[in-house]
Design an enzyme around this catalytic site. Structure first.
Site, PDB file in Angstrom:
ATOM      1  N   ILE A   1      33.014  80.481  17.898  1.00  0.00           N
ATOM      2  CA  ILE A   1      33.209  79.778  16.628  1.00  0.00           C
ATOM      3  C   ILE A   1      34.649  79.343  16.425  1.00  0.00           C
ATOM      4  O   ILE A   1      34.990  78.763  15.400  1.00  0.00           O
ATOM      5  CB  ILE A   1      32.753  80.642  15.434  1.00  0.00           C
ATOM      6  N   GLY A   2      35.518  79.613  17.408  1.00  0.00           N
ATOM      7  CA  GLY A   2      36.908  79.197  17.305  1.00  0.00           C
ATOM      8  C   GLY A   2      37.647  79.532  18.581  1.00  0.00           C
ATOM      9  O   GLY A   2      37.251  80.421  19.343  1.00  0.00           O
ATOM     10  N   GLY A  61      41.862  79.160  20.596  1.00  0.00           N
ATOM     11  CA  GLY A  61      43.276  78.825  20.482  1.00  0.00           C
ATOM     12  C   GLY A  61      44.025  79.390  21.665  1.00  0.00           C
ATOM     13  O   GLY A  61      43.428  79.880  22.638  1.00  0.00           O
ATOM     14  N   PHE A  95      45.652  82.074  21.912  1.00  0.00           N
ATOM     15  CA  PHE A  95      45.524  83.514  22.069  1.00  0.00           C
ATOM     16  C   PHE A  95      44.210  83.888  22.735  1.00  0.00           C
ATOM     17  O   PHE A  95      44.078  84.973  23.285  1.00  0.00           O
ATOM     18  CB  PHE A  95      45.585  84.193  20.691  1.00  0.00           C
ATOM     19  N   GLY A  96      43.188  83.034  22.674  1.00  0.00           N
ATOM     20  CA  GLY A  96      41.879  83.391  23.189  1.00  0.00           C
ATOM     21  C   GLY A  96      40.810  82.672  22.403  1.00  0.00           C
ATOM     22  O   GLY A  96      40.875  81.459  22.199  1.00  0.00           O
ATOM     23  N   VAL A 156      37.331  83.222  19.279  1.00  0.00           N
ATOM     24  CA  VAL A 156      36.630  84.035  18.292  1.00  0.00           C
ATOM     25  C   VAL A 156      35.140  83.773  18.460  1.00  0.00           C
ATOM     26  O   VAL A 156      34.710  82.618  18.596  1.00  0.00           O
ATOM     27  CB  VAL A 156      37.072  83.689  16.853  1.00  0.00           C
ATOM     28  N   ASP A 164      50.027  82.099  11.189  1.00  0.00           N
ATOM     29  CA  ASP A 164      49.142  80.986  11.531  1.00  0.00           C
ATOM     30  C   ASP A 164      48.358  80.532  10.291  1.00  0.00           C
ATOM     31  O   ASP A 164      47.154  80.272  10.367  1.00  0.00           O
ATOM     32  CB  ASP A 164      48.183  81.384  12.650  1.00  0.00           C
TER      33      ASP A 164
END
Length: 586
Positions: A18-19, A21, A23-24, A26, A134
């Site tokens: 669902i997301g 970026g 960092f990785g 979600v 963020d």
């Protein structure tokens, strides 16, 4: 990327991404231990070098202990396949960017209300030296009931992660250049550093030395507010572009917000401009300071520059009756049979002035797995019990548990009141819990139970004594309160005395037993426990109780958590219930 259908930590069934970026990613997942509202959001942190591992271990502890009405609750952290994962409540609804893309125009009243809630959450986070780093419209969500949540704070963003930052390597911190202040950009983006170095500004080195702090979040929130009110995308005037032009003696490319909409008053415009100052020394210094400025603006008796307007009721902030709650079909029930029983507490003080017992429980099933592993030990009983008895009081608020149920269909609910402890002292105010979080050793808690019908209620704990022998202890009722009787009334809440998680990581196991009629096997076990300082000491009586639990346990009973009411519902059929619950701690 995790595929749909994969199970993480032998518990979380991945549904979809669902997301994502730097960092990785979600993922939306289902907690298969529970049915009903069992959706969670799981954040996978891609990097796993020694620096990020150190930051993750330290700061996941901080995140886990957070509790704020405008932040999703972090419920678990674990490592699997050399990746770090943080589990938190899934918040349904739309984020602000989704609404902007649909053409939503936010009024000043709406935006100031949103900013107030976000600042309340930020003030709380900053008190622990945790900085979001963020903030953007994508990370502010409004649920179906109109409640505002600040998302994406669970990526280990406290003070320790500064040690992982460099000009060539992005940290585990979330980061969106369009909304980030210059001091944050320069610590993760080498290209921005080289661009500004080319103009030879003396300001550059000072910014490189600056650490991100509360003022960095204030800048990002200012950029978010600016976009919500004006529709102007911050990518057209990032902190790097602004600094490059301003430090070169050219005009700031960020337009004055008042030039883009007449609804922004001079005072509000000044507040937004102060948030977006390039130099953090010129911004609001704390979330509390900014929040106060907005409140003073909101409640000012007069403002000659303010554009007069009658604002319609805020549709995104009002409760929407009948909003559909996201649920999935029932899944594997949470009461797996224990493979081993860990040690039980000494209950010698059960009848002696309600003091904490002197014998510490030794949990034998807990284990540490990598960094910040929260063990899913299926058994354990590592606590001291503060035997202060149970007291009952009428439930102060009607709940779903008190609603009429169909014939032969019943619901019993339980919850916890948890008191955080630090160095043996109370830390923060107690908080309500559905009992499905993972707690910390040393925390104290009360168990609360409510039945929709009169009957007989018991709570027994399983464990091992000092010789490694399996024993059963009585937790409810006790002689101190309720007169040692298991009789319970309809729509009454029964609260235990304060218990304490103690020992190695693991799970405390409790049998909740309910019956419309008095059960002689259970009553004999209760009487024997009362005669032996809380332990069912007679072997025959203990074996009979265990046989009863094995035969009477409800295979069709289901547990589902209610995040709104912060309780767990046990739905079952018939006139009796024998249900095993586990309280995990680390």
């Amino acid at each position: 990327m995790l595929t749909s259908g994969r199970k993480l930590d032998n518990r979380y069934l991945v549904r979809e991404e669902i997301g994502s970026g730097g960092f990785g990613a979600v993922y939306l997942a289902e907690d298969t231990r529970f049915t009903g509202n069992n959706l969670v959001a799981i954040k996978k942190i891609s990097q796993n070098n020694e620096q990020t591992a150190k930051a993750f271990r330290h700061e996941a502890n901080l995140l886990y202990n957070l509790s704020h009405p405008n932040l999703p609750k972090v419920t678990n952290c674990f490592q699997e396949d050399e990746a770090n994962f943080i589990v938190m409540d899934y918040i349904a609804g739309e984020d602000l960017m989704a609404r902007l893309k649909k053409g939503k125009r936010f009024s000043v009243a709406e935006v100031t209300e949103i900013a107030d809630k976000v600042l309340d959450a930020l003030e709380y986070l900053h008190s622990f030296l945790i900085f979001h780093r963020d903030i953007k419209p994508h990370n502010i969500k409004i649920d179906p009931n109109g409640k505002i949540f600040l998302l994406d704070f669970g990526t280990a963003k406290g003070h320790l992660d500064e040690t992982t930052l460099s000009l060539t390597e992005q940290s585990i911190t979330g980061y969106t250049p369009f909304y980030a202040p210059l001091e944050q950009v320069l610590r993760v983006d080498a290209n921005s550093y080289l661009l500004l170095q080319s103009i030879g500004s003396p300001n550059l080195e000072r910014f490189v030395l600056n650490k991100t702090d509360a003022r960095s979040d204030i800048y990002s929130l200012g950029a978010t507010v600016y976009q919500l009110l004006t529709g102007f995308s911050p990518e057209r005037a990032t902190a790097t572009i602004r600094a490059h032009l301003v430090w070169s003696g050219k005009p700031d490319p960020l337009p004055d917000c008042r030039s883009l909409t007449a609804e922004i008053s001079e005072r509000l415009g000044a507040i937004i401009n102060k948030c977006l100052e390039i130099d953090p020394e010129n911004r609001f210094q704390t979330a509390a300071e900014l929040r106060a400025a907005l409140k003073n603006l909101q409640f000012a008796a007069s403002d000659s520059d303010k554009t007069t307007r009658d604002f319609a009721p805020n549709p995104i902030l009002e409760t929407q009756p009948g909003a559909v709650q996201v649920t999935l079909e029932q899944t594997k029930r949470a009461t797996a049979e224990p493979s081993e029983i860990a040690s039980a507490p000494s209950v010698a003080t059960l009848f002696q002035n309600n003091e904490l017992p002197q014998q510490r429980a030794k949990n034998r099933t807990g284990a540490y797995i990598g960094l910040l592993v929260l063990v899913l030990a299926l058994t354990g009983f590592g606590s001291w019990l503060a035997w202060r008895g149970f007291s009952s009081e009428t439930a102060k608020q009607p709940s779903a548990d008190n609603q009429p149920v169909a014939k032969n269909s019943r619901t019993l609910s339980y919850s916890l009141l948890v008191q955080k402890m630090r160095d043996g002292k109370k830390f923060q105010e107690p908080f309500e819990s559905s009992g499905q979080e993972i707690f910390e050793s040393g925390y104290q808690f009360q168990i609360r139970l409510t039945s929709p019908a009169a009957g007989f209620l018991y709570v027994f704990g399983e464990g091992l004594n000092a010789r490694g022998e399996k024993i059963v202890t009585i937790n409810f009722p006790t002689p101190v309160k309720n007169n040692g009787k298991a009789d319970v009334a309809a729509n009454q809440r029964y609260e235990s005395g304060w218990n304490e998680f103690q020992g190695k990581p693991g799970t405390e196991n409790y049998w909740i037993i309910y019956s419309r009629e008095k059960n002689q096997t259970v009553e004999k076990a209760l009487d024997n426990a009362f005669a032996n300082k809380g332990i069912v000491a007679d072997r025959e009586t203990s074996n009979n109780l265990k046989d009863y639990l094995d035969s009477a346990k409800n295979t069709k009973a289901t547990a589902s958590k209610d995040l709104g009411k912060k309780l767990t519902r046990i739905d079952f059929e018939g006139d009796s219930l024998a249900f095993l619950i586990g309280l995990e701690y680390r």
